[in-house]
Design a protein around this motif. Sequence first.
Motif, PDB file in Angstrom:
ATOM      1  N   GLU A 423       0.810  -1.220   0.000  1.00  0.00           N
ATOM      2  CA  GLU A 423       0.000   0.000   0.000  1.00  0.00           C
ATOM      3  C   GLU A 423       0.840   1.265   0.000  1.00  0.00           C
ATOM      4  OE1 GLU A 423      -3.190  -0.260  -0.405  1.00  0.00           O
ATOM      5  OE2 GLU A 423      -3.090  -2.442  -0.310  1.00  0.00           O
ATOM      6  N   THR A 424       2.150   1.139  -0.018  1.00  0.00           N
ATOM      7  CA  THR A 424       3.042   2.308   0.003  1.00  0.00           C
ATOM      8  C   THR A 424       4.011   2.201  -1.169  1.00  0.00           C
ATOM      9  OG1 THR A 424       4.479   1.114   1.545  1.00  0.00           O
ATOM     10  CG2 THR A 424       2.894   2.668   2.491  1.00  0.00           C
ATOM     11  N   PRO A 425       3.627   2.702  -2.349  1.00  0.00           N
ATOM     12  CA  PRO A 425       4.452   2.526  -3.549  1.00  0.00           C
ATOM     13  C   PRO A 425       5.821   3.178  -3.454  1.00  0.00           C
ATOM     14  CG  PRO A 425       2.652   4.083  -3.944  1.00  0.00           C
ATOM     15  CD  PRO A 425       2.385   3.445  -2.630  1.00  0.00           C
ATOM     16  N   ASP A 426       5.983   4.203  -2.603  1.00  0.00           N
ATOM     17  CA  ASP A 426       7.281   4.859  -2.471  1.00  0.00           C
ATOM     18  C   ASP A 426       8.261   4.040  -1.642  1.00  0.00           C
ATOM     19  OD1 ASP A 426       6.381   6.957  -3.975  1.00  0.00           O
ATOM     20  OD2 ASP A 426       5.772   8.163  -2.245  1.00  0.00           O
ATOM     21  N   ILE A 427       7.774   3.036  -0.943  1.00  0.00           N
ATOM     22  CA  ILE A 427       8.635   2.186  -0.114  1.00  0.00           C
ATOM     23  C   ILE A 427       8.623   0.787  -0.710  1.00  0.00           C
ATOM     24  CG2 ILE A 427       9.035   1.260   2.191  1.00  0.00           C
ATOM     25  CD1 ILE A 427       7.564   3.627   3.339  1.00  0.00           C
ATOM     26  N   ARG A 428       9.799   0.286  -1.067  1.00  0.00           N
ATOM     27  CA  ARG A 428       9.888  -1.030  -1.691  1.00  0.00           C
ATOM     28  C   ARG A 428      10.568  -2.052  -0.798  1.00  0.00           C
ATOM     29  NH1 ARG A 428      11.791   0.640  -7.869  1.00  0.00           N
ATOM     30  NH2 ARG A 428      10.106   2.136  -8.262  1.00  0.00           N
ATOM     31  N   VAL A 429      11.526  -1.601   0.000  1.00  0.00           N
ATOM     32  CA  VAL A 429      12.279  -2.509   0.869  1.00  0.00           C
ATOM     33  C   VAL A 429      12.413  -1.863   2.238  1.00  0.00           C
ATOM     34  CG1 VAL A 429      13.571  -3.700  -0.954  1.00  0.00           C
ATOM     35  CG2 VAL A 429      14.437  -1.550  -0.027  1.00  0.00           C
ATOM     36  N   ASN A 430      12.927  -2.622   3.197  1.00  0.00           N
ATOM     37  CA  ASN A 430      13.044  -2.112   4.566  1.00  0.00           C
ATOM     38  C   ASN A 430      13.928  -0.880   4.663  1.00  0.00           C
ATOM     39  OD1 ASN A 430      11.390  -4.116   5.688  1.00  0.00           O
ATOM     40  ND2 ASN A 430      13.102  -5.545   5.874  1.00  0.00           N
ATOM     41  N   ALA A 431      14.938  -0.785   3.790  1.00  0.00           N
ATOM     42  CA  ALA A 431      15.840   0.360   3.846  1.00  0.00           C
ATOM     43  C   ALA A 431      15.137   1.673   3.539  1.00  0.00           C
ATOM     44  CB  ALA A 431      17.013   0.159   2.880  1.00  0.00           C
ATOM     45  N   ALA A 433      11.994   2.434   4.638  1.00  0.00           N
ATOM     46  CA  ALA A 433      11.022   2.770   5.687  1.00  0.00           C
ATOM     47  C   ALA A 433      11.601   3.824   6.631  1.00  0.00           C
ATOM     48  CB  ALA A 433      10.644   1.523   6.471  1.00  0.00           C
ATOM     49  N   GLU A 434      10.749   4.699   7.112  1.00  0.00           N
ATOM     50  CA  GLU A 434      11.189   5.745   8.033  1.00  0.00           C
ATOM     51  C   GLU A 434      10.018   6.233   8.872  1.00  0.00           C
ATOM     52  OE1 GLU A 434      10.840   9.363   4.725  1.00  0.00           O
ATOM     53  OE2 GLU A 434      12.798   8.760   5.469  1.00  0.00           O
ATOM     54  N   GLY A 435      10.363   7.048   9.882  1.00  0.00           N
ATOM     55  CA  GLY A 435       9.346   7.677  10.711  1.00  0.00           C
ATOM     56  C   GLY A 435       8.522   6.695  11.521  1.00  0.00           C
ATOM     57  N   THR A 436       7.290   7.069  11.764  1.00  0.00           N
ATOM     58  CA  THR A 436       6.400   6.229  12.569  1.00  0.00           C
ATOM     59  C   THR A 436       6.109   4.898  11.882  1.00  0.00           C
ATOM     60  OG1 THR A 436       4.490   7.351  11.572  1.00  0.00           O
ATOM     61  CG2 THR A 436       5.324   8.227  13.659  1.00  0.00           C
ATOM     62  N   PHE A 437       6.157   4.895  10.552  1.00  0.00           N
ATOM     63  CA  PHE A 437       5.918   3.643   9.835  1.00  0.00           C
ATOM     64  C   PHE A 437       7.008   2.632  10.163  1.00  0.00           C
ATOM     65  CE2 PHE A 437       6.022   1.120   5.781  1.00  0.00           C
ATOM     66  CZ  PHE A 437       4.820   0.467   6.012  1.00  0.00           C
ATOM     67  N   LEU A 438       8.265   3.094  10.204  1.00  0.00           N
ATOM     68  CA  LEU A 438       9.368   2.209  10.569  1.00  0.00           C
ATOM     69  C   LEU A 438       9.199   1.709  11.996  1.00  0.00           C
ATOM     70  CD1 LEU A 438      12.196   0.936  10.196  1.00  0.00           C
ATOM     71  CD2 LEU A 438      13.176   3.138  10.877  1.00  0.00           C
ATOM     72  N   GLU A 439       8.815   2.594  12.907  1.00  0.00           N
ATOM     73  CA  GLU A 439       8.637   2.200  14.302  1.00  0.00           C
ATOM     74  C   GLU A 439       7.523   1.171  14.454  1.00  0.00           C
ATOM     75  OE1 GLU A 439       8.002   5.845  16.326  1.00  0.00           O
ATOM     76  OE2 GLU A 439      10.063   6.559  16.067  1.00  0.00           O
ATOM     77  N   ASP A 440       6.538   1.231  13.594  1.00  0.00           N
ATOM     78  CA  ASP A 440       5.442   0.258  13.661  1.00  0.00           C
ATOM     79  C   ASP A 440       5.882  -1.122  13.175  1.00  0.00           C
ATOM     80  OD1 ASP A 440       3.745   2.155  14.665  1.00  0.00           O
ATOM     81  OD2 ASP A 440       2.875   2.683  12.717  1.00  0.00           O
ATOM     82  N   ILE A 441       6.615  -1.175  12.061  1.00  0.00           N
ATOM     83  CA  ILE A 441       6.950  -2.476  11.481  1.00  0.00           C
ATOM     84  C   ILE A 441       8.179  -3.102  12.132  1.00  0.00           C
ATOM     85  CG2 ILE A 441       5.962  -1.815   9.260  1.00  0.00           C
ATOM     86  CD1 ILE A 441       8.840  -1.463   8.219  1.00  0.00           C
TER      87      ILE A 441
END
Length: 504
Positions: A423-431, A433-441
């Motif tokens: 659901e997040t086309p701008d994010i493809r891999v873990n590298a 991810a950032e912000g609250t989204f990174l903290e969630d996953i």
Amino acid sequence: MVSKSYTVAFDGVDARPIEVQCAISPGMPHFAIVGLPDKAVSEARERVRAALGAMSIALPSKRITVNLSPANLPKEGSHFDLPIAMALLSALEIVPRDEVERVTSLGELALDGTLIPVLGALPAAMAAAEQEHDLLCPAACGAEAAWVGAARVLAPASLAAVVRHYTGQSPLSAAEPGEVSARDAQRDLRDVKGQERAKRALEIAAAGRHHLLMVGPPGAGKSMLAARIPGILPPLTPAEALETSMIHSLSGLLGEGGISRERPFREPHHTASMAAIVGGGRSAKPGEVSLAHNGVLFMDEFPEFSRQTLETLRQPIETGQVVVARANAHVRYPCRFLLVAAANPCKCGYLADPSRACAKVPICGEDYLGRISGPLMDRFDLRIEVPPVGFSDLDLPPPTEGSAEVAARVKAAREIQNARFAETPDIRVNADAEGTFLEDIAKPDSEGKELLTRAAEHYGLTARGYHRVLRVARTIADLDREAQVGQPQIAEALSYRLAIGKLQ
């Protein structure tokens, strides 16, 4: 006065719309091209005149003015030959105007009317599709441009074939896409004996696209390890292959119109200029960081690159794109790549060898690796020391696990990430991810959180370093098929932040 216009939606760099306007008016014979053309564009009048003459088409003895609009945009290259010829043929009513107005074209003309291939057919086809135009290009460019299925591609061999098509004498059929290049035989990790920790770091780097720095003496196998990364990466998806091929098209790297599903592996020499690395030159062409988009950029002898060149990597690493700004062009290229750097521990390379170390130890090592600035070092998620391989290890049988087994785990981890970031086309891999989204996953359990907090306080972990540890830990958990990040994953991720005895 007869005035006709014809549109070509490609300028050689950005695929911006350019209108070619042709006016034939009474007056002294004169053929002029206006609109900030360079020498190659200005010389198009002679090539076009000769090509039309080869077809027994004589230009009228009147004033002919070809305007490339918008006039304030610099134009360069020989790919304007065919649009200029089409505008003239339309103005002379040799080909119907309503037909050619629905076509975007590019191509260089030989003096006998043959169409010579030019760079950038693939992005030109993308621009034509956006305008709902057909694309007219040289025959040698047709297979490349036809990969954009949304645009019909006509690829004649000569200007005469173009005239015959638009006059109904011999219609052209649409070009077919080129072949998908077969994946080359990859070097196998079984060839590497020992270096188990380095192999593990390669696996993590490939799974989450985490930047990797390897430090070790000459002959330890750093380049050998890096050369085997393409063999453990998953093939390009169709969208990634088209995206990467568009950049390669502008650099003339697509052979015979074929598109490769193999991820690019670029390894520039340390003497490469800053323009060669990040892009630039007169035409603002893409550099190595963009040519490595969706693939690997391997920089051997990393501290030997100029300081200015190294520092220009900081912004592309963070944003995944690079802006090449020149006086006559301002171009934005994508550059999401996996950076793999290799370095000797000092100038001579034998810092840890007591039998070879010089009298300047340890200052020589600090000065040499000090060429890598702190902010740039902070952007490496994984930093490992690659020790020399003992002679006893060379006599061991090949490892039982090779690139195929590692690639299977990397593929499984990438599939987990594809589902996670669907659901997040701008994010493809873990590298990414950032912000609250990174903290969630990547939220660690209580023991992992406690370990990370203690390490951050003890070693002075930066905010960027803190988040990069979480990203690496998330990738390790994906490789381990773990839903939550735990203490083992945090501990392993922290171990890779060790760089020359300190954490950042």
